[in-house]
Design an enzyme around this catalytic site. Structure first.
Site, short mmCIF file in Angstrom:
data_model
loop_
_atom_site.label_atom_id
_atom_site.label_comp_id
_atom_site.label_asym_id
_atom_site.label_seq_id
_atom_site.Cartn_x
_atom_site.Cartn_y
_atom_site.Cartn_z
N THR A 35 56.91 20.04 17.16
CA THR A 35 57.52 18.71 17.16
C THR A 35 59.04 18.74 17.22
OG1 THR A 35 57.48 18.64 14.74
CG2 THR A 35 55.59 17.69 15.90
N ASP A 36 59.66 19.82 16.76
CA ASP A 36 61.12 19.80 16.62
C ASP A 36 61.85 19.63 17.95
OD1 ASP A 36 60.89 20.00 13.91
OD2 ASP A 36 61.45 22.12 13.79
N THR A 93 53.97 23.89 15.08
CA THR A 93 53.32 23.69 13.78
C THR A 93 51.81 23.60 13.91
OG1 THR A 93 55.26 22.58 12.84
CG2 THR A 93 53.15 22.11 11.82
N SER A 146 58.82 25.89 18.14
CA SER A 146 59.54 25.13 19.17
C SER A 146 61.05 25.18 18.99
CB SER A 146 59.07 23.67 19.22
OG SER A 146 59.53 22.93 18.10
#
Length: 332
Positions: free
Chosen positions: A85-86, A12, A54
Site C-alpha cells: 500500500t505504501d 503487506t 513496496s
C-alpha cells in the site's frame, strides 16, 4: 467465466512476521489459494515478477509490471496486481501512463494487514478486485480497496492503519463493491472499446520537493547533475517565496535555463493549484519550462512527468503530453 491474471509483487498482503519485522514471504499462488471463494468469480492464473516491500518499488519495476501485462494482454480478460500500500498510488499512476486506454481492467489492490493475520482486510480486497476485474463494464487502471474503486491517477494513501486507507483526490470514486454487486455512479460507467497503447520508457530523474518556510533554493543547484525535473509542492493555492535577495527566483531561472522542467503543484490535498490568485505565484504562471499541476495528485504528477520526459525531448511535445488528460488525471 472470465480469465484473470494476478500479478503478485509482494507488499503487506504477502508479508509474514520475522525477527526483524514483517516482510513479504507468501507467493501469489499461496495468497489466491487463501481466498477459495475466488473460484466462484473467475478463473485465475498467477505470475510473480517480484516479491518485495513496496517501499523498494522503483520505476524500473513499474516497467516490469507493465511488460508482464502487455505480454499477456491477449490471453486474459483482466488483471489484478497485488501490491504494497505504501507506494501503490505511485504504481497505479505509472501504469495509467504506461498502459493507456485499456478496455480491460487493470486493478491494483493490497491490504493493511497481512493475509495470515487473524483480522485481515486482505481476503475481501482480493475477492473484490477479482470481482471488479471480471465485470463487463470495468476498464482501465484503478485501485480497488475497502469497497471503493478509485481511478489509477487519483488515489492517495490517506491512513497508515485503518482499512479504508485510500481516498480519491479531486475526483469521485468510479464505483463501489457491495457484496457481489458493482455499484457505478451515473456518468462514470462508460467502457472504452479502443485498443490500449503501451509505452516502454520513463525518465526516472524526477524528484518531488515540498516548500517549507525558509526553504533554501540552493537545493536546486545540488539536484542539477542528476535530475531532469522537480515537482515542487507550493504553499496553498500557489504561493512561492519572493525573498529580498531574489535567490529563489534566480535559482529557478537558472534551473529553467538549463533545459530542466519545473512542475508546480500544491501541498494541500484538495482543490488544486491556481498561480493567478496571489502576487507571489503570478510571476511563475506562464514561464517557459514550468508545468502547472492543476488538481492532480503528487503521485500522478511524479509518474506523468517521468512518462512525458521518457517519450520526448522536444519542449512542445513534452508540454503536450503533460497536459493531455489520461485516465481522469486532470479536469478538462
Amino acid at each position: 467465466m472470465k480469465h484473470i491474471l494476478v500479478v503478485a509483487t509482494g507488499g503487506t498482503i504477502a508479508s509474514v512476521p520475522a525477527e526483524s519485522g514483517l516482510h513479504p514471504g507468501l507467493t501469489g499462488r499461496e495468497l489466491v489459494a487463501l481466498v477459495p471463494q475466488a473460484a466462484d468469480v473467475c478463473n485465475v492464473d498467477v505470475v510473480q515478477p517480484m516479491n518485495i516491500d513496496s517501499s523498494n518499488m522503483r520505476p524500473s519495476d513499474w516497467l516490469r509490471i507493465a511488460r508482464v501485462i502487455e505480454d499477456s494482454y491477449g490471453d486474459y480478460d483482466g488483471f489484478v496486481v497485488m501490491h504494497g500500500t505504501d507506494t501503490m498510488a505511485y504504481t497505479a499512476a505509472a501504469l495509467s501512463y504506461l498502459i493507456q486506454g485499456s478496455p480491460k481492467p487493470i486493478v491494483l489492490t493490497g491490504s493493511q494487514q497481512p493475509m495470515a493475520a487473524p483480522f485481515t482486510d486482505a481476503k475481501l480486497n482480493l475477492y473484490d478486485s477479482l470481482l471488479y476485474a471480471s465485470d463487463d463494464a470495468s476498464s482501465d487502471v484503478c485501485i480497488v480497496f475497502a469497497g471503493k474503486v478509485i481511478a489509477g491517477t487519483r488515489a492517495r494513501k490517506q491512513r497508515t492503519m485503518s482499512f479504508n486507507a485510500f481516498v480519491s483526490c479531486n475526483y469521485p470514486e468510479l464505483a463501489y463493491v457491495r457484496g457481489r454487486r458493482i455499484v457505478r455512479p451515473a456518468g462514470l460507467s462508460a467502457r472504452t472499446s479502443q485498443e490500449p497503447t503501451f509505452y516502454h520508457h520513463l525518465d526516472d530523474r524526477v524528484v518531488a520537493l515540498k516548500l517549507t518556510p525558509g526553504f533554501n533554493p540552493a537545493i536546486f543547484e545540488v539536484l542539477m547533475p542528476g535530475c531532469s525535473a522537480v515537482v515542487l509542492e507550493t504553499f496553498g493555492i500557489g504561493g512561492i517565496p519572493e525573498y529580498a535577495d531574489h535567490s529563489f527566483e534566480n535559482t529557478v531561472s537558472a534551473w529553467l535555463h538549463s533545459g530542466r522542467k519545473l512542475v508546480l503543484t500544491t501541498q494541500v490535498p484538495e482543490e488544486g493549484l491556481d498561480l493567478g490568485v496571489y502576487e507571489v505565484g503570478r510571476a511563475y504562471a506562464n514561464r517557459p519550462g514550468i508545468l502547472r499541476g492543476g488538481d492532480m495528485s503528487i503521485e500522478a504528477l511524479v509518474a506523468k512527468t517521468m512518462w512525458a520526459l521518457g517519450q520526448a525531448t522536444d519542449v512542445a511535445e513534452v508540454d503536450r503530453l503533460f497536459y493531455k488528460t489520461v485516465n481522469h488525471d486532470r479536469l478538462e
